[in-house]
Design an enzyme around this catalytic site. Structure first.
Site, PDB file in Angstrom:
ATOM      1  N   HIS A   1      43.264  35.079  45.280  1.00 49.06           N
ATOM      2  CA  HIS A   1      43.571  33.901  45.610  1.00 49.06           C
ATOM      3  C   HIS A   1      42.866  33.181  46.931  1.00 49.06           C
ATOM      4  CE1 HIS A   1      45.991  33.087  42.284  1.00 49.06           C
ATOM      5  NE2 HIS A   1      46.991  34.077  42.522  1.00 49.06           N
TER       6      HIS A   1
ATOM      7  N   ASP B   1      44.654  38.817  35.736  1.00 51.46           N
ATOM      8  CA  ASP B   1      45.802  38.610  36.122  1.00 51.46           C
ATOM      9  C   ASP B   1      46.365  37.132  35.640  1.00 51.46           C
ATOM     10  OD1 ASP B   1      47.186  39.080  39.087  1.00 51.46           O
ATOM     11  OD2 ASP B   1      47.151  36.815  38.532  1.00 51.46           O
TER      12      ASP B   1
ATOM     13  N   HIS C   1      47.509  34.634  37.060  1.00 51.48           N
ATOM     14  CA  HIS C   1      47.160  33.408  37.784  1.00 51.48           C
ATOM     15  C   HIS C   1      45.665  33.387  37.758  1.00 51.48           C
ATOM     16  CE1 HIS C   1      50.998  34.825  39.338  1.00 51.48           C
ATOM     17  NE2 HIS C   1      51.307  33.646  39.349  1.00 51.48           N
TER      18      HIS C   1
ATOM     19  N   ASP D   1      50.571  40.740  35.918  1.00 49.06           N
ATOM     20  CA  ASP D   1      51.698  39.786  35.814  1.00 49.06           C
ATOM     21  C   ASP D   1      51.775  39.156  34.574  1.00 49.06           C
ATOM     22  OD1 ASP D   1      49.350  38.854  36.868  1.00 49.06           O
ATOM     23  OD2 ASP D   1      50.325  37.956  38.902  1.00 49.06           O
TER      24      ASP D   1
END
Ligand SMILES: [Zn+2]
Length: 310
Positions: free
Chosen positions: A124, A161, A163, A245
């Site tokens: 991120h 991931d 996200h 995740d």
């Protein structure tokens, strides 16, 4: 044999009580990888990162800002989600160092593949913005290191991931020697990752997944869309942003991947690496916040890497 990079500094990046990106994640992974099944791993200490590697992706004033943000004691917040403690800079620098060392080792033929079990995560972190628990863009830094230091021409960065890897996308947007491809739940933090975000050179591929979907949809996304594009790109090295995740048990998202699904996607990525990149894969830990699911999924991921490096 598969190289595992780790370092105790990953235990000294401390986040506030109750924060999902916590020291216990590394403890859970270590507990699992200490099992006899993983005794063949080539365990190495994560070295400190080279500032020049970071500066290929982040400007000097951003690096200086991160350095200046580190408190002598206690915890400081960089945004609502992202925090630093006195040990955070070393942990982040060793995360960068391990990713670049993993690239060097794999390209030197010391192993086919490597896994970097460090935190904070990286995908991120944008060019000049720490966010989403991340300080430096490890995967993008490793990719540009492989291009500029090791002289490769094409590197793929694949992100499973849950996200969207907005930071990696930002750092590699204008880098036509890379293909960045991501599957991620949408809608979900950070809100980016639409299919129309394709990079300056058609070098970015985003495949959103609907909430509550599981392995069937994941295999379609990777098997029918992402991996054929990677196959066309013919990378000389694949870097994985390995977040766990998307697991059904994860508290931060709503995808329903199983531990076996992580093994499947890892093997499928290794197949493409075998076809174009002499099997060379460098994987770096991103998310994964249910400690049991994280440990089991990392174990499944690393088992496949070890089998491929046998
Ligand atoms: Zn994540």
């Amino acid at each position: 044999m598969t190289i595992l990079y780790e370092h105790d500094s990953a235990l000294r990046h401390v986040t506030p009580p109750g924060h999902p990106e916590q020291v216990a994640r590394i403890e859970a992974i270590r507990h699992t990888l200490d099992d006899d099944r993983f005794s063949a791993l080539d365990r190495r200490e994560a070295p400190m990162g080279d500032r020049a590697d970071i500066l290929r992706c982040h400007p000097e004033d951003y690096v200086a800002r991160v350095e200046a943000s580190i408190p002598a004691e206690g915890i400081r917040s960089l945004d609502a989600d992202t925090h630093v403690s006195s040990g955070s800079l070393e942990a982040a620098m060793r995360g960068v160092g391990a990713c670049c060392a993993a690239v060097d080792a794999v390209l030197a033929g010391e192993a086919k593949n490597a896994f970097v079990a460090m935190r904070p995560p990286g995908h991120h972190a944008e060019t000049a913005t720490a966010m989403g628990f991340c300080l430096f863009g490890n995967a993008a830094i490793a990719a540009t290191h492989a291009l500029d230091v090791n002289g490769l021409s094409r590197v793929a960065v694949l992100d499973f991931d849950v996200h969207h890897g907005n930071g990696t996308q930002d750092l590699l947007w204008n880098e036509e020697r890379t293909l960045f491809a991501s599957s991620h739940q949408m809608p979900l933090y950070p809100g980016s990752g639409h299919p129309h975000e394709t990079g300056a050179y058609d070098n970015v591929m985003n495949v959103p997944l609907a909430p509550m979907t599981g392995g069937v949809e994941m295999k379609k996304a990777w098997g029918d869309m992402i991996l054929p594009a990677v196959d066309d790109f013919a990378p000389e090295l694949i870097i994985i942003s390995a977040g766990f995740d998307a697991h059904a048990a994860d508290p931060l998202a709503n995808l329903n991947w199983s531990t076996d699904d992580f093994a499947w996607v890892t093997a499928a990525i290794c197949d493409v690496a075998d076809a174009h990149a002499q099997g060379r894969v460098v994987s770096t830990l991103e998310g994964g916040y249910d400690l049991n699911a994280l440990a089991a999924s990392v174990a499944a991921h690393v088992r496949v890497l070890m089998e491929r490096d046998g």
